[in-house]
Write an enzyme that holds these catalytic residues in place. Structure first.
Site, mmCIF file in Angstrom:
data_model
loop_
_atom_site.group_PDB
_atom_site.id
_atom_site.type_symbol
_atom_site.label_atom_id
_atom_site.label_comp_id
_atom_site.label_asym_id
_atom_site.label_seq_id
_atom_site.Cartn_x
_atom_site.Cartn_y
_atom_site.Cartn_z
ATOM 1 N N ASN A 19 -0.815 5.374 2.371
ATOM 2 C CA ASN A 19 -0.492 6.637 1.656
ATOM 3 C C ASN A 19 -0.677 6.056 0.029
ATOM 4 O O ASN A 19 -1.266 7.251 -0.521
ATOM 5 C CB ASN A 19 0.744 7.087 2.120
ATOM 6 C CG ASN A 19 2.027 6.238 1.780
ATOM 7 O OD1 ASN A 19 1.924 4.977 1.535
ATOM 8 N ND2 ASN A 19 3.302 6.760 1.815
ATOM 9 N N HIS A 33 0.859 -1.349 0.060
ATOM 10 C CA HIS A 33 -0.024 -0.008 0.182
ATOM 11 C C HIS A 33 0.919 1.224 -0.015
ATOM 12 O O HIS A 33 0.088 2.284 0.095
ATOM 13 C CB HIS A 33 -1.083 0.015 1.247
ATOM 14 C CG HIS A 33 -0.295 -0.340 2.594
ATOM 15 N ND1 HIS A 33 -0.937 0.212 3.643
ATOM 16 C CD2 HIS A 33 0.947 -0.440 3.005
ATOM 17 C CE1 HIS A 33 -0.051 -0.056 4.656
ATOM 18 N NE2 HIS A 33 1.152 -0.499 4.211
ATOM 19 N N HIS A 34 2.284 1.294 0.088
ATOM 20 C CA HIS A 34 2.953 2.387 -0.187
ATOM 21 C C HIS A 34 3.353 2.674 -1.410
ATOM 22 O O HIS A 34 4.303 3.654 -1.676
ATOM 23 C CB HIS A 34 4.236 2.431 0.753
ATOM 24 C CG HIS A 34 3.547 2.264 2.620
ATOM 25 N ND1 HIS A 34 2.718 2.919 2.993
ATOM 26 C CD2 HIS A 34 4.132 1.323 3.377
ATOM 27 C CE1 HIS A 34 2.587 2.352 4.307
ATOM 28 N NE2 HIS A 34 3.365 1.458 4.458
ATOM 29 N N ALA A 35 2.997 2.094 -2.447
ATOM 30 C CA ALA A 35 3.340 2.178 -3.768
ATOM 31 C C ALA A 35 2.465 3.185 -4.415
ATOM 32 O O ALA A 35 1.412 3.281 -4.230
ATOM 33 C CB ALA A 35 3.307 0.883 -4.688
#
Ligand code: ZN
Length: 299
Positions: A160, A117-119
């Protein structure tokens, strides 16, 4: 219930704080404990570049495939770049697409990997190269399998990349419950962010989750929930600052699954983070999630 898994999910990072061997170890524990049978495991194919481009910029895809990321871009990933890494993340994105399709067929399916989920569309960070969940959502939307999606992100770190990717997309509702004083900084706004304080324990966390999830599902009716079942809210986590117990995290899983299934919404699950001091604890948390999922799936 079907589980999507490949031995090639392992990024072979060696002594890194991110124990990518956890995918294989979780699968082995599930088989050993009789929670999963060998015939429940499904091998994914890599996502196509067209699927990846539903989320990521062509230039970023090209750099990944040609090994031309800059030094700073690699630094930001916080994991070493290699052709094997590229192969693994493409495969894992394909795995999340497949798990989404399987969830439609059987109510619940798990990708024993993913939750990156941080890509972001144009870069990766925090161990996340491709946003497998976003790719799966866009791909399933494109083929008409779903129209509206909700991400339920219970990793200790805020989602993010998810928030940014879907910021202007009214068909996807992003929900994230996370430790406020932890990476990432800044935190682009999700549709609903539940910020929890350092050291939060089971009861307080579960009450906040129940409230937030209730609010999200009252506001938005998705065709599928994409649950990021991070193991890192655990009190023994090296990269997390919350104090959930093993049992508290099991209750968390059941709460999310119950909320979705009560509304007859299919659930696709990815494992996301998990950096417990003892790798065995991380494996236990992930396999508990699968065990709970199996209870909520169709017989
Ligand atoms: Zn995390």
């Amino acid at each position: 219930m079907k589980l999507v898994y490949s031995d090639q999910y392992d990024l072979n990072l060696g002594d890194h704080v991110f124990p990518s061997v956890k995918y294989r170890l979780t699968k082995e524990k599930l088989l050993r404990d009789g929670i999963v049978r060998p015939e429940d495991l499904v091998e994914p194919a890599p996502a196509s570049d067209e699927d990846v481009a539903l989320v990521h910029h062509r230039e970023y895809i090209r750099k990944l495939k040609t090994g031309t990321l800059s030094y700073l871009e690699i630094l930001r990933l916080e994991i070493p770049y290699s052709p094997e890494l590229v192969r693994a993340v493409w495969l894992c994105a394909g795995g999340s697409i497949l798990a989404g399709r399987l969830a439609l067929a059987g109510n619940i399916a798990v990708n024993v990997g993913g939750g990156f989920h941080h890509a972001f569309p144009d870069h990766g960070e925090g161990f996340c190269v491709l946003h497998d969940v976003a790719i799966a959502i866009r791909r399933l939307q494109k083929e008409g399998a779903i129209q509206r999606a909700m991400t339920v992100d219970c990793d200790v770190h805020q989602g993010n990349g998810t928030a940014e990717i879907f910021a202007a997309d009214p068909t996807v509702f992003t929900f994230s419950i996370h430790q406020e004083r932890n990476y990432p900084y800044p935190k682009p706004a999700s549709n609903l962010d539940v910020n929890v304080e350092d050291g939060t324990e089971d009861e307080e966390y579960l009450a906040a989750l129940e409230d937030g999830l209730g609010q999200a599902l009252a506001e938005f009716h998705p065709d599928m929930v994409f649950y990021l079942a991070g193991a890192d809210p655990y009190r023994e986590d090296q990269l997390g600052g919350l104090k959930l117990s093993l049992h508290g995290i099991e209750r968390r899983d059941r709460l999310v699954l119950q909320a979705a299934r009560a509304k007859n919404i299919p659930v696709m699950i990815t494992l996301a983070g998990g950096y417990a001091r003892s790798l065995e604890d991380t494996i236990r948390i992930h396999s508990n999630t699968v065990r709970a999922a199996k209870e909520f799936a169709k017989p």
